[in-house]
Design a protein around this motif. Structure first.
Motif, PDB file in Angstrom:
ATOM      1  N   GLN A 186       0.688  -1.144  -0.109  1.00  0.00           N
ATOM      2  CA  GLN A 186       0.081  -0.010   0.085  1.00  0.00           C
ATOM      3  C   GLN A 186       0.755   1.420  -0.043  1.00  0.00           C
ATOM      4  O   GLN A 186       1.958   1.412   0.613  1.00  0.00           O
ATOM      5  CB  GLN A 186      -1.147   0.029   1.226  1.00  0.00           C
ATOM      6  CG  GLN A 186      -1.893  -1.234   1.324  1.00  0.00           C
ATOM      7  CD  GLN A 186      -3.110  -0.887   2.495  1.00  0.00           C
ATOM      8  OE1 GLN A 186      -2.675  -0.340   3.238  1.00  0.00           O
ATOM      9  NE2 GLN A 186      -4.221  -1.545   2.144  1.00  0.00           N
ATOM     10  N   PRO A 187       0.440   2.586  -0.571  1.00  0.00           N
ATOM     11  CA  PRO A 187       1.078   3.673  -0.444  1.00  0.00           C
ATOM     12  C   PRO A 187       1.524   3.919   0.992  1.00  0.00           C
ATOM     13  O   PRO A 187       0.771   3.691   1.854  1.00  0.00           O
ATOM     14  CB  PRO A 187       0.083   4.570  -0.851  1.00  0.00           C
ATOM     15  CG  PRO A 187      -0.899   3.960  -1.784  1.00  0.00           C
ATOM     16  CD  PRO A 187      -0.950   2.642  -1.343  1.00  0.00           C
ATOM     17  N   GLY A 188       2.654   4.262   1.322  1.00  0.00           N
ATOM     18  CA  GLY A 188       3.234   4.562   2.463  1.00  0.00           C
ATOM     19  C   GLY A 188       3.992   3.291   3.071  1.00  0.00           C
ATOM     20  O   GLY A 188       4.507   3.522   4.128  1.00  0.00           O
ATOM     21  N   SER A 222       8.168   4.615   2.648  1.00  0.00           N
ATOM     22  CA  SER A 222       7.272   5.691   1.967  1.00  0.00           C
ATOM     23  C   SER A 222       6.956   5.487   0.358  1.00  0.00           C
ATOM     24  O   SER A 222       6.953   6.344  -0.343  1.00  0.00           O
ATOM     25  CB  SER A 222       7.819   7.035   2.366  1.00  0.00           C
ATOM     26  OG  SER A 222       8.191   7.281   3.533  1.00  0.00           O
ATOM     27  N   LYS A 262       5.425   4.910  -3.016  1.00  0.00           N
ATOM     28  CA  LYS A 262       4.172   5.956  -3.648  1.00  0.00           C
ATOM     29  C   LYS A 262       3.690   5.188  -5.030  1.00  0.00           C
ATOM     30  O   LYS A 262       4.456   4.280  -5.602  1.00  0.00           O
ATOM     31  CB  LYS A 262       4.861   7.239  -4.195  1.00  0.00           C
ATOM     32  CG  LYS A 262       5.439   8.175  -3.157  1.00  0.00           C
ATOM     33  CD  LYS A 262       6.242   9.362  -3.694  1.00  0.00           C
ATOM     34  CE  LYS A 262       6.581  10.184  -2.664  1.00  0.00           C
ATOM     35  NZ  LYS A 262       7.456  11.529  -3.185  1.00  0.00           N
ATOM     36  N   PRO A 263       2.597   5.203  -5.565  1.00  0.00           N
ATOM     37  CA  PRO A 263       2.204   4.581  -6.597  1.00  0.00           C
ATOM     38  C   PRO A 263       2.935   4.746  -7.771  1.00  0.00           C
ATOM     39  O   PRO A 263       3.083   3.889  -8.788  1.00  0.00           O
ATOM     40  CB  PRO A 263       0.763   5.283  -6.851  1.00  0.00           C
ATOM     41  CG  PRO A 263       0.367   5.684  -5.556  1.00  0.00           C
ATOM     42  CD  PRO A 263       1.493   6.223  -4.773  1.00  0.00           C
ATOM     43  N   GLU A 264       3.608   6.031  -7.812  1.00  0.00           N
ATOM     44  CA  GLU A 264       4.495   6.066  -9.071  1.00  0.00           C
ATOM     45  C   GLU A 264       5.956   5.299  -8.696  1.00  0.00           C
ATOM     46  O   GLU A 264       6.752   5.285  -9.787  1.00  0.00           O
ATOM     47  CB  GLU A 264       5.043   7.748  -9.300  1.00  0.00           C
ATOM     48  CG  GLU A 264       5.448   8.378  -7.952  1.00  0.00           C
ATOM     49  CD  GLU A 264       4.223   9.181  -7.103  1.00  0.00           C
ATOM     50  OE1 GLU A 264       3.274   8.609  -6.920  1.00  0.00           O
ATOM     51  OE2 GLU A 264       4.584  10.251  -6.808  1.00  0.00           O
ATOM     52  N   ASP A 265       6.013   4.767  -7.747  1.00  0.00           N
ATOM     53  CA  ASP A 265       7.129   3.831  -7.649  1.00  0.00           C
ATOM     54  C   ASP A 265       6.853   2.257  -8.277  1.00  0.00           C
ATOM     55  O   ASP A 265       7.834   1.487  -8.284  1.00  0.00           O
ATOM     56  CB  ASP A 265       7.596   3.473  -6.215  1.00  0.00           C
ATOM     57  CG  ASP A 265       8.070   4.761  -5.496  1.00  0.00           C
ATOM     58  OD1 ASP A 265       7.806   4.914  -4.440  1.00  0.00           O
ATOM     59  OD2 ASP A 265       8.871   5.599  -6.184  1.00  0.00           O
ATOM     60  N   THR A 266       5.674   2.191  -8.674  1.00  0.00           N
ATOM     61  CA  THR A 266       5.335   0.844  -9.262  1.00  0.00           C
ATOM     62  C   THR A 266       6.091   0.673 -10.610  1.00  0.00           C
ATOM     63  O   THR A 266       6.146   1.830 -11.445  1.00  0.00           O
ATOM     64  CB  THR A 266       3.825   1.061  -9.734  1.00  0.00           C
ATOM     65  OG1 THR A 266       2.917   1.069  -8.341  1.00  0.00           O
ATOM     66  CG2 THR A 266       3.427  -0.454 -10.400  1.00  0.00           C
ATOM     67  N   VAL A 312       2.661  -0.474  -6.015  1.00  0.00           N
ATOM     68  CA  VAL A 312       2.272   0.160  -4.929  1.00  0.00           C
ATOM     69  C   VAL A 312       0.754   0.678  -5.159  1.00  0.00           C
ATOM     70  O   VAL A 312       0.761   1.769  -6.180  1.00  0.00           O
ATOM     71  CB  VAL A 312       3.154   1.376  -4.429  1.00  0.00           C
ATOM     72  CG1 VAL A 312       2.652   2.227  -3.369  1.00  0.00           C
ATOM     73  CG2 VAL A 312       4.619   0.985  -4.405  1.00  0.00           C
ATOM     74  N   SER A 313      -0.386  -0.019  -4.597  1.00  0.00           N
ATOM     75  CA  SER A 313      -1.454   0.397  -4.657  1.00  0.00           C
ATOM     76  C   SER A 313      -2.390   0.072  -3.450  1.00  0.00           C
ATOM     77  O   SER A 313      -2.029  -0.709  -2.731  1.00  0.00           O
ATOM     78  CB  SER A 313      -1.985  -0.521  -5.624  1.00  0.00           C
ATOM     79  OG  SER A 313      -3.629  -0.068  -6.265  1.00  0.00           O
ATOM     80  N   SER A 314      -3.650   1.059  -3.236  1.00  0.00           N
ATOM     81  CA  SER A 314      -4.335   0.721  -2.227  1.00  0.00           C
ATOM     82  C   SER A 314      -5.430  -0.150  -2.744  1.00  0.00           C
ATOM     83  O   SER A 314      -6.354  -0.598  -1.770  1.00  0.00           O
ATOM     84  CB  SER A 314      -4.946   2.066  -1.668  1.00  0.00           C
ATOM     85  OG  SER A 314      -5.798   2.768  -2.836  1.00  0.00           O
TER      86      SER A 314
END
Length: 127
Positions: free
Chosen positions: A13-15, A85, A87-91, A125-127
């Protein structure tokens, strides 16, 4: 021939946090620089971080500074990438790579200097 095997990817999840590992085998003594790149579909492979075996120098992309930490365990021939930490953009698919020789040129090494690559590990990285 140097072989690199990544592990530790997954869904977070993000974070959240993940730790990637890159295990090297084969001719490891001359692998002077180990790095991590990442790639998303349709985009070029992006340098994330790298570490020098000879003097411990490190480099981080601006997008991950303060969140990612690269380290190495020479006894295990393994390099780690601690990612916090997230982030979705780290996917992306994260690739381990190495400069398989003594290296003393520009820092960090240019993409073309890396000559061994792992098969990659997916980080989502996703919720």
């Amino acid at each position: 021939q140097l072989q690199l095997v990544e592990s530790g990817g997954g869904l977070v999840q993000p974070g959240g946090s993940l730790r990637l590992s890159c295990a090297a085998s084969g001719v490891t003594l001359d692998a002077d620089v180990i790095g991590w790149f990442r790639q998303v579909p349709g985009k070029e492979r992006e340098g994330v971080s790298c570490i020098s075996r000879s003097d411990g120098s490190t480099h981080y992309a601006d997008s991950v500074k303060g969140r990612f930490t690269i380290s190495r365990d020479d006894a295990k021939n393994t390099v780690y990438l601690q990612m916090n930490s997230l982030k979705p953009e780290d996917t992306a698919v994260y690739y381990c790579t190495a400069v398989g020789r003594r290296y003393s040129s520009v820092w960090p090494p240019l993409f073309g200097e890396y000559d061994s690559w792992g098969q990659g590990t997916q980080v989502t990285v996703s919720s």
